[in-house]
Design an enzyme around this catalytic site. Structure first.
Site, PDB file in Angstrom:
ATOM      1  N   ASP A 167       0.817  -1.209   0.000  1.00 41.78           N
ATOM      2  CA  ASP A 167       0.000   0.000   0.000  1.00 41.78           C
ATOM      3  C   ASP A 167       0.855   1.265   0.000  1.00 41.78           C
ATOM      4  O   ASP A 167       0.485   2.270  -0.605  1.00 41.78           O
ATOM      5  CB  ASP A 167      -0.930   0.005   1.225  1.00 41.78           C
ATOM      6  N   GLY A 168       2.012   1.236   0.673  1.00 41.05           N
ATOM      7  CA  GLY A 168       2.873   2.412   0.689  1.00 41.05           C
ATOM      8  C   GLY A 168       3.384   2.765  -0.702  1.00 41.05           C
ATOM      9  O   GLY A 168       3.444   3.940  -1.076  1.00 41.05           O
TER      10      GLY A 168
END
Length: 306
Positions: A78-79
């Site tokens: 997700d980062g």
């Protein structure tokens, strides 16, 4: 010649290996390929000696990434997806997100699905889901822009350390300013409603709802609760105390905000464009990733009392 992009997390060996394999496959199929790492979307941390670490929003787009690009494949967690959305949103490139991380709440596919996924994407058999982003700015005395960034999840403003309470003066649109005493405040998009905002007690908002939300962190009042409002409104936040604040965008970067500064937020003209291989089904993702809506354990038909 069609053009594609690859954005990968260079900290994860698997992401780098898959990026090279995808590049070779696309080139062999007659595609032009531009490759970059997600590090370019990390905005950089500031410190008291250098309180502003600033790259203009449009300045983050990597070389070769432009409106002619058909899609970009994002390899990471997700980062990396959050960083990639800042890189390509200004040029409107849709992204196919492939999970090589852990939670992968924002990702669409897994590495072991790539052979079939790439056939589908290269043939143009997909939908595009647009997600609203925030434009975050720090203004000095309401005029000059010290810092700006695109934000897909949330902006967090707090004191150092986080457990210190602060008084925030907050104005939403044309409404009267309010004073909130809390450890910090979060302004979130619908996409970010399942991130820090959710942990702080905010509601889950489905992605297509045109709203933003303001969530106090550990407020010092029973009346200070999450507020949901139209994303056509602009939010202005300043400190009602003499202490400097720390602002963090999407959990990975930000700058210091001093008493003479204001934070201004509003829906950006740019959107994150996600490739969906099937019709978006948000409740399914909530169930699979966060366990929302799972059936309760069946109660026994009889209970033995002591």
């Amino acid at each position: 010649m069609p053009k594609a992009g690859i954005i990968y997390n260079d900290v994860k060996p698997i992401a780098g290996r898959v990026a090279n394999e995808l590049k070779d496959k696309l080139i062999a199929a007659g595609w032009e390929v531009c490759v970059t790492t997600g590090i370019g979307g990390i905005l950089g941390y500031s410190n008291p000696e250098s309180p502003v670490c600033h790259t203009p929003i449009e300045g983050l787009t990597p070389p070769g990434f432009d409106a002619e690009m058909k899609f970009a494949i994002v390899l990471g967690g997700d980062g990396t997806v959050l960083a990639a959305s800042r890189l390509v949103a200004p040029c409107g490139v849709p992204i196919l997100t492939v999970n090589t991380g852990h939670m992968g709440f924002l990702t669409e596919a897994y590495v072991n699905q790539l052979p079939l996924v790439m056939e589908q994407v290269m043939a143009g058999k997909y939908e595009i889901e647009e997600r609203a982003m925030l434009a975050v700015k720090v203004l000095r005395r309401g005029k000059s822009v010290l810092w700006e960034a695109l934000c897909l999840n949330e902006m967090v403003l707090h004191r150092e350390p986080l457990t210190c309470m602060c008084h925030f003066e907050i104005a939403v649109g044309h409404h009267a300013p309010v004073d909130i005493a809390a450890d910090g405040v979060i302004v979130s998009t619908p996409t970010g409603s399942t991130a820090y905002s959710l942990s702080a007690g905010g509601p889950v908002v489905t992605p297509g709802v045109p709203v933003l939300q303001l969530v106090p962190i550990c407020p010092h009042s029973l009346a200070s609760r999450a507020l949901v409002f139209a994303d056509t409104e602009t939010v202005t936040i300043s400190s009602a105390s003499t202490d400097r604040l720390v602002m963090v965008v999407d959990g990975n970067a930000g700058c210091y905000v001093f008493p003479e500064d204001q934070v201004q937020l509003g829906r950006s003209q740019y959107s994150a464009r996600f490739i969906r291989l099937q019709s978006p089904e948000f409740f399914r993702i909530l169930r699979e990733k966060l366990g929302w809506g799972l059936p309760h354990i069946a109660k026994p038909t009889s209970v033995e009392l002591p």
